[in-house]
Design an enzyme around this catalytic site. Structure first.
Site, mmCIF file in Angstrom:
data_model
loop_
_atom_site.group_PDB
_atom_site.id
_atom_site.type_symbol
_atom_site.label_atom_id
_atom_site.label_comp_id
_atom_site.label_asym_id
_atom_site.label_seq_id
_atom_site.Cartn_x
_atom_site.Cartn_y
_atom_site.Cartn_z
ATOM 1 N N ASP A 41 12.896 26.737 26.593
ATOM 2 C CA ASP A 41 11.559 26.732 27.192
ATOM 3 C C ASP A 41 11.355 28.016 27.999
ATOM 4 O OD1 ASP A 41 13.440 25.803 29.198
ATOM 5 O OD2 ASP A 41 11.731 25.212 30.445
ATOM 6 N N ASP B 183 14.578 35.688 29.504
ATOM 7 C CA ASP B 183 14.734 34.392 30.183
ATOM 8 C C ASP B 183 14.118 33.284 29.347
ATOM 9 O OD1 ASP B 183 14.994 32.339 31.992
ATOM 10 O OD2 ASP B 183 13.586 33.140 33.457
ATOM 11 N N GLU C 80 14.322 23.800 31.552
ATOM 12 C CA GLU C 80 14.967 24.490 32.666
ATOM 13 C C GLU C 80 13.932 25.033 33.636
ATOM 14 O OE1 GLU C 80 16.929 27.645 35.016
ATOM 15 O OE2 GLU C 80 15.143 27.785 33.772
HETATM 16 N N1 BES Z 1 16.981 32.622 34.445
HETATM 17 C C1 BES Z 1 16.460 32.038 35.613
HETATM 18 C C2 BES Z 1 17.445 31.938 36.757
HETATM 19 C C3 BES Z 1 17.882 33.256 37.297
HETATM 20 C C4 BES Z 1 16.951 34.215 37.625
HETATM 21 C C5 BES Z 1 19.206 33.496 37.514
HETATM 22 C C6 BES Z 1 17.355 35.419 38.135
HETATM 23 C C7 BES Z 1 19.619 34.682 38.029
HETATM 24 C C8 BES Z 1 18.695 35.667 38.333
HETATM 25 C C9 BES Z 1 15.990 30.632 35.311
HETATM 26 O O1 BES Z 1 15.468 30.456 34.044
HETATM 27 C C10 BES Z 1 14.889 30.324 36.275
HETATM 28 O O2 BES Z 1 13.958 31.052 36.387
HETATM 29 N N2 BES Z 1 15.031 29.219 36.957
HETATM 30 C C11 BES Z 1 14.029 28.734 37.815
HETATM 31 C C12 BES Z 1 14.420 27.332 38.152
HETATM 32 C C13 BES Z 1 13.359 26.525 38.795
HETATM 33 C C14 BES Z 1 12.088 26.505 38.016
HETATM 34 C C15 BES Z 1 13.853 25.125 39.003
HETATM 35 C C16 BES Z 1 13.916 29.604 39.061
HETATM 36 O O3 BES Z 1 14.918 30.119 39.568
HETATM 37 O O4 BES Z 1 12.794 29.777 39.524
HETATM 38 ZN ZN ZN Z 2 16.197 31.120 32.532
#
Ligand code: BES
Ligand code: ZN
Length: 457
Positions: free
Chosen positions: A87, A118, A152
């Site tokens: 997603d 991402d 995610e």
């Molecule tokens: N890939 C990201 C997490 C991430 C971003 C890890 C930058 C390391 C560096 C992940 O897909 C993400 O964006 N997660 C969301 C989770 C939330 C919606 C619960 C986030 O961090 O905003």
């Molecule tokens: Zn991600």
């Protein structure tokens, strides 16, 4: 017979074409109108996993389905669980994209599309590495399980709910995730910490209908005024959260860790200029990297109410609202933060307004030990693919299921990111460097071999 590494090299074009097809699917989990695309992305991943040689199945959840695949033909060898997500975040604001978000376009060695880094590109490179081993050697040197989810970006509730049922099936020695970043171009990194998150929405109700702000102003509390007063009390001007008890469980940075972070090459001035701001901001007493990686924060993510159209309208609106979130660090507990926040909002709520609070999702932060055979194998694999030793870093993003993997499966995650800080994740013009798409696959193909290699020093 070609090696897996040669296979990756000679199949670059096909791997890029496949990624483009994957990126054309608008699998935005936050948008319920994208359900058919979610299904399509799920099927797309399942097809690739099957053709790569994994026994594959789609597992339904209370939310979006999971794609699971495995190859367990290496008795006595370790088992890893590769996790990723199909997603993506919404592409909004679409008018800021140089090429449309769901029409992948290559410019200057990068592929531009929502989900490029991402996590579609980073997730898919694992499948390329698996395919490379399967189609050259005929099997993988270790046991590999793959679980790809579709929520995610909205808090991982489907996989979260299914995890304990899938516990035996997903049992492994380590989870491997590529959904984070390198330290800089050509400088690979192993991420040993991620922040947690707690996401809220607040709705304020004032008068029963919109009012003339001249006739009624000064006699009835304006919900937008109330909202801004309340939001202003969440953080102080330096970014310190004002919710009572918020810092109670925060694990302070050790001196050793502060020293190692301070040794990384980093310039505040360059960072300031990259961000396009005239000054940096944040909690006093901590460096920029410390604040970004290891200190909790609060950000308002959206705000609404009143008149947004052209010209001026003198309205005292009936309603207002905002979305805001806290990034958490070890050992803050999302449920404790939620209770503390709700109590605080009730306390600071102005008279004449009623509030409702929705908690969207929460997840704890993670830190993983660096002293492990998995991390050592990853370091050797990165060295082979990039010709450089990795940096050990933390990051401010969150991968909600990571802490549950530790809790339920009892295993740590190896966070091996191939993105870059300027990949525009969650922003217009998201990109992924194609060179890293292929070097990433190479690193993962080496990782399999290094994990199988018993000569771990
Ligand atoms: N890939 C990201 C997490 C991430 C971003 C890890 C930058 C390391 C560096 C992940 O897909 C993400 O964006 N997660 C969301 C989770 C939330 C919606 C619960 C986030 O961090 O905003
Ligand atoms: Zn991600």
């Amino acid at each position: 017979m070609a090696s897996p590494y040669e296979f990756i090299e000679t199949h670059r074009e096909r791997f890029e074409d496949e990624l483009k097809s994957f990126l054309r699917i608008k699998s935005v989990s936050a948008d319920s109108t994208c359900k058919p695309a979610i299904e399509e992305a799920c099927q797309f991943v399942a097809r690739k996993m099957r053709s790569a040689g994994l026994a594959t199945e789609i597992i339904p959840t209370v939310g979006n389905p999971l794609v699971y695949g495995e190859s367990l033909l290496a008795p006595g060898q370790p088992t890893i669980l590769v996790y990723g997500h199909y997603d993506v975040q919404p592409s909004d604001p679409d008018d800021k994209w140089e090429s449309p978000a769901f029409e992948p376009t290559v410019r200057g060695g990068n592929i531009y599309a929502r989900g490029a880094t991402d996590d579609k590109g980073q997730m898919y490179l694992h499948l390329n590495a698996i395919e490379a081993w399967m189609k050259t050697v005929g099997k993988l040197p270790i046991n590999v399980k793959v679980i790809i989810e579709g929520e995610e970006e909205v808090g991982s509730s489907g996989i979260g709910d299914a995890l304990s049922t899938l516990k035996d099936r997903l049992s492994c020695d380590a989870v491997v995730i590529s959904d984070s970043s390198m330290y800089a171009p050509d400088q690979p990194a192993i991420t040993y910490g991620l922040k947690g998150i707690c996401y809220f929405e607040i709705y304020l109700d004032g008068p029963k209908r919109d009012l003339h702000s001249g006739t009624f102003g000064g006699s009835v509390k304006n919900p937008i005024n109330a909202l801004t007063e309340m939001l202003a009390q969440l953080v102080d001007p330096d970014g310190r959260v004002r919710v009572p008890g918020f810092y109670d469980d925060v694990l302070p940075l050790s001196e050793a860790e502060r020293t190692s972070i301070a040794r990384l090459p980093f310039s505040d001035e360059e960072y300031r200029s990259e961000m396009g701001v005239d000054d940096l901001f944040g909690e006093k007493g901590y460096s920029t990297l410390e604040r970004r990686w290891a200190r909790p924060t609060c950000d308002i993510n959206g705000i609404w109410g009143g008149y947004q159209g052209e010209g001026a309208k003198t309205v005292l609106p009936a309603k207002a609202g905002a979305k805001f979130s806290f990034r958490l660090v070890p050992n803050q507990e999302p449920s404790k933060i939620e209770s503390a926040l709700k109590a605080y909002l009730e306390e600071i709520k102005p008279k004449g307004i009623s509030i409702a609070i929705k908690h969207h999702h929460g997840a704890a932060a993670v830190v993983v030990p660096l002293e492990s055979p998995t991390v050592r194998a990853a370091s050797r694999a990165l060295q082979k693919a990039y010709g450089k030793k990795p940096f050990y870093i933390r990051e401010g993003g969150s991968i909600p299921i990571c802490s549950s993997f530790k809790e339920v499966l009892g295993v740590d995650s190896l966070l091996l990111g191939f993105g870059l800080n300027d990949d525009n994740t969650h922003s217009p013009n998201e990109k992924f460097c194609l060179k890293d798409y292929h070097r990433g696959a190479l690193a993962i193909a080496y990782l399999f071999e290094e994990l199988a290699n018993k000569g771990d020093g």
